[in-house]
Scaffold this motif. Structure first.
Motif, PDB file in Angstrom:
ATOM      1  N   VAL A 270      45.812 -48.785   6.230  1.00 42.03           N
ATOM      2  CA  VAL A 270      46.276 -48.542   4.867  1.00 42.03           C
ATOM      3  C   VAL A 270      47.795 -48.443   4.894  1.00 42.03           C
ATOM      4  O   VAL A 270      48.363 -47.660   5.667  1.00 42.03           O
ATOM      5  CB  VAL A 270      45.689 -47.238   4.292  1.00 42.03           C
ATOM      6  N   ALA A 271      48.449 -49.223   4.062  1.00 43.13           N
ATOM      7  CA  ALA A 271      49.906 -49.137   3.928  1.00 43.13           C
ATOM      8  C   ALA A 271      50.258 -48.373   2.658  1.00 43.13           C
ATOM      9  O   ALA A 271      49.546 -48.452   1.649  1.00 43.13           O
ATOM     10  CB  ALA A 271      50.533 -50.526   3.890  1.00 43.13           C
ATOM     11  N   ILE A 272      51.334 -47.634   2.725  1.00 45.36           N
ATOM     12  CA  ILE A 272      51.880 -46.886   1.591  1.00 45.36           C
ATOM     13  C   ILE A 272      53.302 -47.376   1.379  1.00 45.36           C
ATOM     14  O   ILE A 272      54.096 -47.385   2.321  1.00 45.36           O
ATOM     15  CB  ILE A 272      51.891 -45.377   1.894  1.00 45.36           C
ATOM     16  N   THR A 273      53.629 -47.802   0.170  1.00 42.76           N
ATOM     17  CA  THR A 273      55.009 -48.195  -0.104  1.00 42.76           C
ATOM     18  C   THR A 273      55.651 -47.212  -1.071  1.00 42.76           C
ATOM     19  O   THR A 273      55.042 -46.791  -2.052  1.00 42.76           O
ATOM     20  CB  THR A 273      55.109 -49.621  -0.684  1.00 42.76           C
ATOM     21  N   ASP A 274      56.858 -46.823  -0.753  1.00 46.13           N
ATOM     22  CA  ASP A 274      57.700 -45.973  -1.593  1.00 46.13           C
ATOM     23  C   ASP A 274      59.136 -46.331  -1.271  1.00 46.13           C
ATOM     24  O   ASP A 274      59.404 -47.168  -0.396  1.00 46.13           O
ATOM     25  CB  ASP A 274      57.477 -44.476  -1.298  1.00 46.13           C
ATOM     26  N   ALA A 275      60.079 -45.670  -1.917  1.00 47.45           N
ATOM     27  CA  ALA A 275      61.483 -45.807  -1.558  1.00 47.45           C
ATOM     28  C   ALA A 275      61.860 -44.711  -0.569  1.00 47.45           C
ATOM     29  O   ALA A 275      61.310 -43.608  -0.607  1.00 47.45           O
ATOM     30  CB  ALA A 275      62.366 -45.717  -2.801  1.00 47.45           C
ATOM     31  N   PHE A 276      62.787 -45.051   0.348  1.00 48.27           N
ATOM     32  CA  PHE A 276      63.328 -44.101   1.319  1.00 48.27           C
ATOM     33  C   PHE A 276      62.230 -43.611   2.275  1.00 48.27           C
ATOM     34  O   PHE A 276      61.156 -44.213   2.332  1.00 48.27           O
ATOM     35  CB  PHE A 276      64.037 -42.949   0.615  1.00 48.27           C
ATOM     36  N   ALA A 277      62.492 -42.544   3.024  1.00 45.36           N
ATOM     37  CA  ALA A 277      61.513 -42.027   3.981  1.00 45.36           C
ATOM     38  C   ALA A 277      61.843 -40.578   4.300  1.00 45.36           C
ATOM     39  O   ALA A 277      62.988 -40.228   4.567  1.00 45.36           O
ATOM     40  CB  ALA A 277      61.518 -42.860   5.263  1.00 45.36           C
ATOM     41  N   ASN A 314      71.841 -46.564  -2.934  1.00 45.59           N
ATOM     42  CA  ASN A 314      71.576 -45.902  -4.223  1.00 45.59           C
ATOM     43  C   ASN A 314      70.733 -44.632  -4.068  1.00 45.59           C
ATOM     44  O   ASN A 314      69.881 -44.335  -4.908  1.00 45.59           O
ATOM     45  CB  ASN A 314      70.852 -46.866  -5.182  1.00 45.59           C
ATOM     46  N   VAL A 315      70.971 -43.885  -2.993  1.00 45.99           N
ATOM     47  CA  VAL A 315      70.148 -42.707  -2.714  1.00 45.99           C
ATOM     48  C   VAL A 315      70.276 -41.680  -3.825  1.00 45.99           C
ATOM     49  O   VAL A 315      69.281 -41.133  -4.315  1.00 45.99           O
ATOM     50  CB  VAL A 315      70.528 -42.088  -1.351  1.00 45.99           C
ATOM     51  N   SER A 316      71.494 -41.421  -4.271  1.00 45.93           N
ATOM     52  CA  SER A 316      71.703 -40.415  -5.315  1.00 45.93           C
ATOM     53  C   SER A 316      71.124 -40.879  -6.643  1.00 45.93           C
ATOM     54  O   SER A 316      70.402 -40.132  -7.313  1.00 45.93           O
ATOM     55  CB  SER A 316      73.200 -40.123  -5.467  1.00 45.93           C
ATOM     56  N   ASP A 317      71.420 -42.120  -7.034  1.00 41.85           N
ATOM     57  CA  ASP A 317      70.936 -42.620  -8.323  1.00 41.85           C
ATOM     58  C   ASP A 317      69.415 -42.705  -8.360  1.00 41.85           C
ATOM     59  O   ASP A 317      68.800 -42.561  -9.420  1.00 41.85           O
ATOM     60  CB  ASP A 317      71.528 -44.004  -8.613  1.00 41.85           C
ATOM     61  N   CYS A 318      68.790 -42.941  -7.213  1.00 45.22           N
ATOM     62  CA  CYS A 318      67.330 -43.066  -7.155  1.00 45.22           C
ATOM     63  C   CYS A 318      66.636 -41.732  -6.943  1.00 45.22           C
ATOM     64  O   CYS A 318      65.399 -41.689  -6.879  1.00 45.22           O
ATOM     65  CB  CYS A 318      66.932 -44.018  -6.034  1.00 45.22           C
ATOM     66  N   GLY A 319      67.386 -40.629  -6.832  1.00 46.92           N
ATOM     67  CA  GLY A 319      66.753 -39.335  -6.570  1.00 46.92           C
ATOM     68  C   GLY A 319      66.064 -39.332  -5.224  1.00 46.92           C
ATOM     69  O   GLY A 319      64.882 -39.011  -5.116  1.00 46.92           O
ATOM     70  N   GLY A 320      66.819 -39.680  -4.184  1.00 51.78           N
ATOM     71  CA  GLY A 320      66.262 -39.931  -2.859  1.00 51.78           C
ATOM     72  C   GLY A 320      65.261 -38.922  -2.360  1.00 51.78           C
ATOM     73  O   GLY A 320      64.147 -39.275  -1.958  1.00 51.78           O
ATOM     74  N   SER A 321      65.610 -37.630  -2.367  1.00 51.80           N
ATOM     75  CA  SER A 321      64.722 -36.638  -1.761  1.00 51.80           C
ATOM     76  C   SER A 321      63.445 -36.444  -2.560  1.00 51.80           C
ATOM     77  O   SER A 321      62.435 -35.989  -2.021  1.00 51.80           O
ATOM     78  CB  SER A 321      65.445 -35.302  -1.609  1.00 51.80           C
ATOM     79  N   GLY A 322      63.447 -36.778  -3.861  1.00 55.75           N
ATOM     80  CA  GLY A 322      62.228 -36.697  -4.646  1.00 55.75           C
ATOM     81  C   GLY A 322      61.156 -37.645  -4.144  1.00 55.75           C
ATOM     82  O   GLY A 322      59.959 -37.397  -4.318  1.00 55.75           O
ATOM     83  N   TRP A 323      61.589 -38.748  -3.516  1.00 56.50           N
ATOM     84  CA  TRP A 323      60.630 -39.702  -2.942  1.00 56.50           C
ATOM     85  C   TRP A 323      59.999 -39.145  -1.670  1.00 56.50           C
ATOM     86  O   TRP A 323      58.935 -39.620  -1.250  1.00 56.50           O
ATOM     87  CB  TRP A 323      61.318 -41.028  -2.649  1.00 56.50           C
ATOM     88  N   TYR A 324      60.656 -38.147  -1.027  1.00 57.18           N
ATOM     89  CA  TYR A 324      60.063 -37.565   0.178  1.00 57.18           C
ATOM     90  C   TYR A 324      58.725 -36.908  -0.160  1.00 57.18           C
ATOM     91  O   TYR A 324      57.758 -36.997   0.596  1.00 57.18           O
ATOM     92  CB  TYR A 324      60.992 -36.521   0.785  1.00 57.18           C
ATOM     93  N   GLY A 325      58.692 -36.207  -1.297  1.00 58.34           N
ATOM     94  CA  GLY A 325      57.446 -35.585  -1.721  1.00 58.34           C
ATOM     95  C   GLY A 325      56.379 -36.608  -2.026  1.00 58.34           C
ATOM     96  O   GLY A 325      55.185 -36.383  -1.774  1.00 58.34           O
ATOM     97  N   GLU A 326      56.801 -37.760  -2.586  1.00 53.94           N
ATOM     98  CA  GLU A 326      55.835 -38.814  -2.878  1.00 53.94           C
ATOM     99  C   GLU A 326      55.217 -39.343  -1.590  1.00 53.94           C
ATOM    100  O   GLU A 326      53.995 -39.520  -1.486  1.00 53.94           O
ATOM    101  CB  GLU A 326      56.519 -39.942  -3.650  1.00 53.94           C
ATOM    102  N   GLU A 327      56.049 -39.613  -0.602  1.00 55.62           N
ATOM    103  CA  GLU A 327      55.529 -40.092   0.680  1.00 55.62           C
ATOM    104  C   GLU A 327      54.571 -39.073   1.288  1.00 55.62           C
ATOM    105  O   GLU A 327      53.492 -39.424   1.781  1.00 55.62           O
ATOM    106  CB  GLU A 327      56.671 -40.370   1.655  1.00 55.62           C
ATOM    107  N   THR A 328      54.960 -37.800   1.257  1.00 58.55           N
ATOM    108  CA  THR A 328      54.127 -36.754   1.852  1.00 58.55           C
ATOM    109  C   THR A 328      52.763 -36.691   1.178  1.00 58.55           C
ATOM    110  O   THR A 328      51.717 -36.640   1.847  1.00 58.55           O
ATOM    111  CB  THR A 328      54.833 -35.393   1.741  1.00 58.55           C
TER     112      THR A 328
END
Length: 652
Positions: A270-277, A314-328
């Motif tokens: 299973v692959a999961i795609t999101d922005a950042f990591a 574009n880490v700041s504009d994309c809300g980088g750390s918010g994607w960490y929760g999505e990945e988790t």
């Protein structure tokens, strides 16, 4: 999610062609006249510029910008016909998925076409990187090169609270560009960041924002009753759960016995795609697995494909750390339902074209058997999504479906975008969840009893009421959130929905039957959601902690895990699953979701500061499957939950 624009006369601006394309007639801001002799790519000026503010700056002439040229498929109609045959459970060719090599040989542009495009790009001074599916050529160049070659001017704009670059005019190709290029070119992607902007299906904490749930809360539905608060409909109501455990979901959705016998997704990826990591994902999931009785990661069971620490934009504009929760959330959800499956996380370099390319590469390289995606845009309006973006996603999702890859997309967390029915004419669905060749995953609210059984399952559409000032009643009931669903204005009804989706839904916007979402649903209500664990920042330090979360961000990876188990049990990939799910409507493989006969409520305690009781708490009464919404559960297919949720014979 990005909020939808109003409906206005959107349908009048769209002509639907087949199941996978839409053409704009006279939409968007005025376009500057092209220079004589140039080949104009009509409609390539971003339509959102009229809603944006020019910042007075532009990318420096020396700035490097990555972009891609999308090439037309050779025989899209033939590809769709093949898919209809090999994904039909009643067909003799069912499950005869193509290899990626077969797809390229039969439907992608010829190698000569690709070479011609590559040679032309080199002649213009651009650097080349990867070519995907024989139909997408990635390139890069300076702003000055792009302005010259494409006859435009790249500018910076403020749009939806972010700064992004885009071409200020229609793109065009220089006089003398070979017909071998102009004839095969479907469009250019990556120059217009606004049309590619995506957000997670839910806003989740990153390491810079801790979050905890309020108590009291229950271990299973109905365990604790809120005796100190007012009754609703004459009855004292239960506290919401603290977050279901993985084993509660496994039991409720019929996996427990399968897991005991080793049917756990083993042999399926299973692959999961999101922005950042997330930099703490391995540590967090290791702790989570141990605390919640899940198997530890075995050797090479979890891996990541990312640009590397210096490869993000574009880490700041994309809300980088918010994607960490999505990945988790995504990783822990998949592992909860398919503890034996391999999990590959694919992180895009940004939330724009970088995520597009990461998603497409996951398909083209056949990284996994199943790809779950908990992100998108809360709008399928052609005025905000360019034709090239639609073609890009349509072509790669078609490649996925033909090559036996299951692609799941969250259907969104705002119902039909009308805030519970304030303006029914403005209904819209999420993109890419409404692509005809993906599975749009909607949301439910589920009650799991002390025995691990589903005591109820209803559509996820929430109303909340607050406690009155005197504490004696519930007041101010208002719509909050719910699983995305409704009717697309872009895509015609696909073959598998014929005869299943009522005309009252498919013809909502006119006389033509259109694609509707969701296709199938899983738990998404945060109050009946999963307990997840993640490293976060609190006043007393940075460390691992847990919280309850939902959204269709949860529903999609939960379904992906179940699909992995189903694939192992069937000894073959699920592949493009929609025709199977629609065929099984009305059988015990699918649980039909209908509205509750009487209102169902829960009491939720919130920490005002999200961390502790220092700033007090607030109390809310949730109404489950609120009928204030403009999408409702009915017998059979409905726009709230699709065909329903996995039933007792889902793994037959």
């Amino acid at each position: 999610m990005i909020k939808a624009s109003t409906m206005r006369s959107r349908l009048a601006a769209v002509v639907v062609i087949g199941t996978a394309a839409a053409t704009v007639l006279g939409a968007g801001p005025a376009t500057a006249a092209p220079r004589p002799g140039r080949h104009v790519l009509n409609g390539s000026q971003p339509h959102w510029l009229g809603k944006a503010r020019a910042t007075g700056s532009a990318p420096a002439d020396s700035s490097q910008i990555s972009f891609g040229l999308l090439l037309k498929l050779r025989d899209q109609a033939g590809a769709e016909a093949t898919l209809a045959s090999i994904s039909d459970p009643d067909s003799a060719s069912y499950g005869n998925w193509l290899t990626n090599k077969d797809f390229v040989a039969r439907y992608a542009p010829t190698s000569a076409d690709v070479s011609a495009v590559q040679s032309w790009l080199k002649s213009q001074g651009f650097g080349l990187s990867e070519t995907l599916g024989g139909m997408y050529v990635e390139a890069s160049g300076t702003t000055a090169q792009i302005n010259k070659t494409f006859g435009t001017k790249m500018e910076n704009y403020s749009y939806l609270g972010q700064t992004m670059h885009a071409n200020s005019t229609d793109l065009s190709l220089p006089d003398g560009t070979p017909s071998s290029v102009t004839g095969i070119l479907a469009g250019v992607t990556g120059l217009d960041q606004g049309s590619a902007l995506k957000k997670p299906a839910d806003t989740l904490p990153g390491p810079d924002a801790g979050f905890r749930i309020g108590t009291p809360c229950s271990s299973y539905f109905g365990q604790k009753i809120a005796k100190g608060y007012p009754a609703a409909d004459g009855t004292k109501q239960p506290y919401v759960t603290c977050g279901y455990e993985p084993k509660q979901y496994e039991s409720a959705y019929g996996e427990s016995d399968l897991l005991k016998h080793g049917i756990n997704g083993r042999g399926v990826t299973v692959a999961i795609t999101d922005a950042f990591a997330s930099p703490t994902i391995v540590k967090d999931t290791t702790i989570y697995n141990s605390r919640h009785g899940l198997p530890a990661w075995s050797r090479n069971q979890f891996s990541q494909i990312t640009p590397g620490p210096n490869g993000y934009d574009n880490v700041s504009d994309c809300g980088g750390s918010g994607w960490y929760g999505e990945e988790t959330l995504d990783v822990e959800s998949v592992h909860s339902m398919a503890p034996g499956a391999k999990v590959v996380y694919v992180g895009g370099k940004d939330c724009n074209a970088g995520l597009d390319n990461a998603w497409a590469a996951t398909i083209d390289h056949h990284v996994a058997d199943i790809v779950t995606n908990s992100w998108g845009t809360a709008n399928d309006d052609i005025k905000d999504i360019t034709q090239t973006s639609l073609d890009f996603y349509s072509q790669f999702s078609l490649e996925a479906a033909l090559t036996g890859i299951t692609v799941d997309f969250s259907s969104g967390d705002d119902g039909d975008q009308t805030a519970g029915g304030t303006s029914p004419a403005d209904k819209t669905v999420d993109f890419p969840a409404d692509l005809p060749f993906v599975t749009g995953v909607g949301g439910t609210s589920v009650g799991i009893d002390k025995h691990g059984n589903r005591s109820f399952e209803y559509g996820w559409q929430n109303d909340y009421s607050s406690l009155s000032d005197d504490g004696k009643s519930w007041v101010d009931e208002a719509y909050s959130s719910g699983g995305g669903g409704g009717t697309s204005i872009i895509f015609k009804q696909p073959f598998y929905q014929r005869g299943v989706v009522p005309d009252s839904i498919s013809k909502y916007f006119g006389s033509t039957r259109m694609r509707t979402v969701p296709d199938i649903s899983m738990p998404a209500d945060a109050n009946t959601g999963l307990r997840v664990g993640q490293t976060q920042t609190f006043p007393d330090g940075v460390y691992y902690d847990e919280y309850r979360i939902g959204g269709t961000s949860l529903a999609s990876p939960l379904l992906a895990g179940m699909q992995a188990v189903a694939s192992q049990k069937a000894h073959h990939p699920v592949g493009f699953a929609n025709p199977l799910y629609y065929r099984e409507t009305g059988t015990s493989a699918i649980r039909d979701i209908v509205a509750p006969r009487t209102p169902v409520h829960q009491v939720r305690i919130n920490l005002n500061n999200g961390i502790d009781t220092a700033d007090g708490t607030s109390v809310l009464l949730q109404t489950i499957d609120a009928q204030s919404s403009t999408i409702h559960s009915t017998r059979g297919y409905d726009a709230e939950t699709g065909v329903g949720s996995p039933g007792s014979k889902f793994f037959h």
